[in-house]
Structure formats: C-alpha cells, structure tokens
Design an enzyme around this catalytic site. Structure first.
Site, short mmCIF file in Angstrom:
data_model
loop_
_atom_site.label_atom_id
_atom_site.label_comp_id
_atom_site.label_asym_id
_atom_site.label_seq_id
_atom_site.Cartn_x
_atom_site.Cartn_y
_atom_site.Cartn_z
N HIS A 162 -75.73 34.95 61.69
CA HIS A 162 -75.61 33.60 61.11
C HIS A 162 -76.87 32.76 61.33
O HIS A 162 -76.89 31.61 60.90
CB HIS A 162 -74.40 32.88 61.71
CG HIS A 162 -73.11 33.31 61.09
ND1 HIS A 162 -72.47 34.48 61.44
CD2 HIS A 162 -72.36 32.73 60.11
CE1 HIS A 162 -71.37 34.59 60.72
NE2 HIS A 162 -71.28 33.55 59.90
N TRP A 187 -71.82 39.38 51.61
CA TRP A 187 -71.71 38.88 52.98
C TRP A 187 -70.46 39.42 53.67
O TRP A 187 -70.51 39.85 54.81
CB TRP A 187 -71.71 37.35 52.97
CG TRP A 187 -71.62 36.75 54.33
CD1 TRP A 187 -70.51 36.24 54.94
CD2 TRP A 187 -72.70 36.60 55.28
NE1 TRP A 187 -70.82 35.78 56.20
CE2 TRP A 187 -72.16 36.00 56.43
CE3 TRP A 187 -74.04 36.93 55.24
CZ2 TRP A 187 -72.93 35.70 57.54
CZ3 TRP A 187 -74.81 36.63 56.36
CH2 TRP A 187 -74.26 36.03 57.49
N TRP A 188 -69.34 39.37 52.95
CA TRP A 188 -68.11 39.90 53.54
C TRP A 188 -68.28 41.35 53.93
O TRP A 188 -67.86 41.76 55.02
CB TRP A 188 -66.96 39.77 52.55
CG TRP A 188 -66.44 38.40 52.33
CD1 TRP A 188 -66.71 37.26 53.02
CD2 TRP A 188 -65.50 38.03 51.32
NE1 TRP A 188 -66.02 36.21 52.50
CE2 TRP A 188 -65.27 36.64 51.45
CE3 TRP A 188 -64.86 38.73 50.31
CZ2 TRP A 188 -64.40 35.95 50.62
CZ3 TRP A 188 -63.98 38.04 49.47
CH2 TRP A 188 -63.77 36.66 49.64
#
Length: 104
Positions: A22, A76-77
């Site tokens: 992140h 992203w998932w």
C-alpha cells in the site's frame, strides 16, 4: 458526502507485506478511486486481531460500487489475494459497518 466503514483482515505473518503493497498503491488504482468519487480513504490495522478497518468518504454508492468493475481494481484484488482472505472473484472478504456516532 457518505461515510463508509468496513472490516477486512490480513493473513497471519503478512502484515508487513500488506503495508508494503500500500506504500504507495498503484497510481492507476488511486486515480480510479478518485475518479469514482472516493475521498479521505484510510485503512488501519489492529495487529492483535489482524483486522483491517477501512474508512472512506464517497460521493455516491453507485459510483463506489462501479470501482469494482475497473481493470485496476480487479488486478489489485488478484495481487492482494495471497495475503488476505478473498472471495471467489478475488475481492477481499469484507463486512460493512453501521455508523452509530459522528461528530463534526
């Protein structure tokens, strides 16, 4: 502005990797979130329970839901699926929270 809060979790031993991924998130994902009316998005970790608390302010529920259909979000998932509990479509297992108090 609509305030949303939700909980997810991170797999044991993957806390540092979750934070690393992140910092920063992908530029195209950040752009999609902003383009879909998301503001003041934060995620917090409870290191004792491995629960993640997410908070975001959104302009509309419909636009927020549309983020899930974007290529950046889907990628992203998939990228995050090895470090947190995920659903069959690779989305993170998540529960919305009900707001019970707010002070401006």
């Amino acid at each position: 502005m609509i305030r949303k809060a939700f909980v997810m979790s991170v797999n044991p031993g993957k806390e540092a990797e979750y934070q690393r991924r992140h910092n920063p998130i992908w530029a195209d994902l950040a752009a999609e979130l902003k383009n879909h009316g998301s503001h003041n998005y934060s995620i917090f970790l409870d290191p004792k329970t491995l629960q993640l608390f997410g908070y975001v302010e959104i302009e509309s529920e419909e636009r927020w839901a549309q983020v899930a259909q974007t290529d950046a979000c889907r990628r992203w998932w998939k990228f995050m699926g090895d470090i947190m509990p995920s659903n069959p479509d690779n989305s993170p297992v998540s529960r919305d929270l009900d707001e019970v108090f707010h002070l401006e």
